[in-house]
Design an enzyme around this catalytic site. Structure first.
Site, mmCIF file in Angstrom:
data_model
loop_
_atom_site.group_PDB
_atom_site.id
_atom_site.type_symbol
_atom_site.label_atom_id
_atom_site.label_comp_id
_atom_site.label_asym_id
_atom_site.label_seq_id
_atom_site.Cartn_x
_atom_site.Cartn_y
_atom_site.Cartn_z
ATOM 1 N N HIS A 179 0.807 -1.214 0.000
ATOM 2 C CA HIS A 179 0.000 0.000 0.000
ATOM 3 C C HIS A 179 0.847 1.275 0.000
ATOM 4 O O HIS A 179 1.881 1.356 0.635
ATOM 5 C CB HIS A 179 -0.927 0.013 1.217
ATOM 6 C CG HIS A 179 -0.205 -0.059 2.536
ATOM 7 N ND1 HIS A 179 0.292 1.046 3.187
ATOM 8 C CD2 HIS A 179 0.106 -1.120 3.313
ATOM 9 C CE1 HIS A 179 0.867 0.676 4.320
ATOM 10 N NE2 HIS A 179 0.772 -0.632 4.410
ATOM 11 N N ASP A 180 0.396 2.237 -0.779
ATOM 12 C CA ASP A 180 0.966 3.588 -0.822
ATOM 13 C C ASP A 180 2.372 3.648 -1.402
ATOM 14 O O ASP A 180 3.045 4.675 -1.272
ATOM 15 C CB ASP A 180 0.966 4.216 0.581
ATOM 16 C CG ASP A 180 -0.424 4.230 1.197
ATOM 17 O OD1 ASP A 180 -1.290 4.926 0.654
ATOM 18 O OD2 ASP A 180 -0.644 3.534 2.212
ATOM 19 N N GLY A 228 5.058 -1.040 2.836
ATOM 20 C CA GLY A 228 4.200 0.113 2.615
ATOM 21 C C GLY A 228 4.975 1.412 2.508
ATOM 22 O O GLY A 228 5.996 1.606 3.162
#
Length: 262
Positions: free
Chosen positions: A121-122, A139
């Site tokens: 994520h991200d 992340g």
């Protein structure tokens, strides 16, 4: 749409260009958008608020756009955005972002993403990167353009790797890697600068010399980081692009939050 195999499941809300090819038993969710010329292999799952550009090839058994693995995630409509002309090989996993960051995971253009790679994520992946088999991005990781990561390598959350850097096989990357540098190992160590990569990309001899000098100032002169930054800022280069290289390194050092690999 004749390019969609009859066994594939494409949700009614999905937006696929008529030229998109979808292989057998693939599953595509209602919030997915896929651009012209992209090929989705057999048994792929493309879900979430995922946007995929043009002329990508996603091989069989990839999982793209799934919920992230952050325990704080509560089902917010976060995104995954993938650019153009990327190759994503078998069993790769690319997850959506989180509201704790910008709510978007981004992958640029012309990337070569090999089997079993995980992009959490991200993350922000630039253009023309090569991620070898079993590369794992925690992340919020950021990779600049033309980064190469060797197989079986893990990158800690929030790590940044600068443009044209190279990370060797089976490395543990827990600190930021400045642009142009070549690192490997566990613990991570800087081995030099990515001379061969710069040659292949047409860097002039003057630019290569400037990057070599920045490497020396950061890693071979025994300077503190602040002293090295001042010395780098004072460098001059015959090639006009050399000034951009210097600024890229200085900007990266100023943005580092985990500290640089030294």
């Amino acid at each position: 749409m004749s390019n969609i195999h009859p066994t594939a499941l494409v949700a009614s809300g999905a937006m696929l260009d008529p030229t998109v090819v979808v292989g057998p038993y693939a599953v595509i969710g209602p919030h997915v958008k896929i651009g012209a010329g992209t090929v989705i292999g057999p048994h792929c799952v493309i879900e979430g608020h995922t946007t995929i550009g043009q002329d990508n090839r996603i091989f069989q058994f990839a999982s793209v756009g799934a919920e992230n693995q952050d325990k704080k995630y509560k089902g917010e409509p976060c995104e995954l955005i993938i650019g153009d002309r990327n190759t994503i090989r078998e069993f790769c996993t690319l997850h959506i972002g989180t509201v704790q960051d910008k709510a978007v995971t981004r992958v640029g253009n012309d990337n070569w993403i090999m089997a079993y790679t995980h992009i959490a994520h991200d993350c922000v992946v630039g253009n023309h990167t090569t991620l070898a088999n079993n590369t794992t991005l925690g992340g919020h990781v950021e990779l600049g353009d033309w980064v190469t990561v060797g197989g079986l390598t893990g990158l800690h959350q929030f790590v940044k790797v600068g443009a044209h850097a190279m990370v060797g096989f089976a490395s543990a990357v827990s600190q930021d890697v400045p642009p142009f540098m070549m690192v490997d190992g566990n613990p991570l160590a800087v081995r030099g600068f990515n001379l061969e990569g710069l040659r292949r990309r047409g860097f002039s001899a003057a630019r290569q010399a400037g990057i070599k000098q920045m490497h020396r100032l950061l890693y071979r002169q025994g300077l503190t980081l602040e002293a090295a930054k001042q010395a780098i800022a004072a460098l001059t280069c015959e090639d006009p692009d050399g000034a951009q290289d210097v600024q890229a390194v200085l900007d990266f050092l100023d943005r580092s939050r985990r500290g640089i690999a030294r």
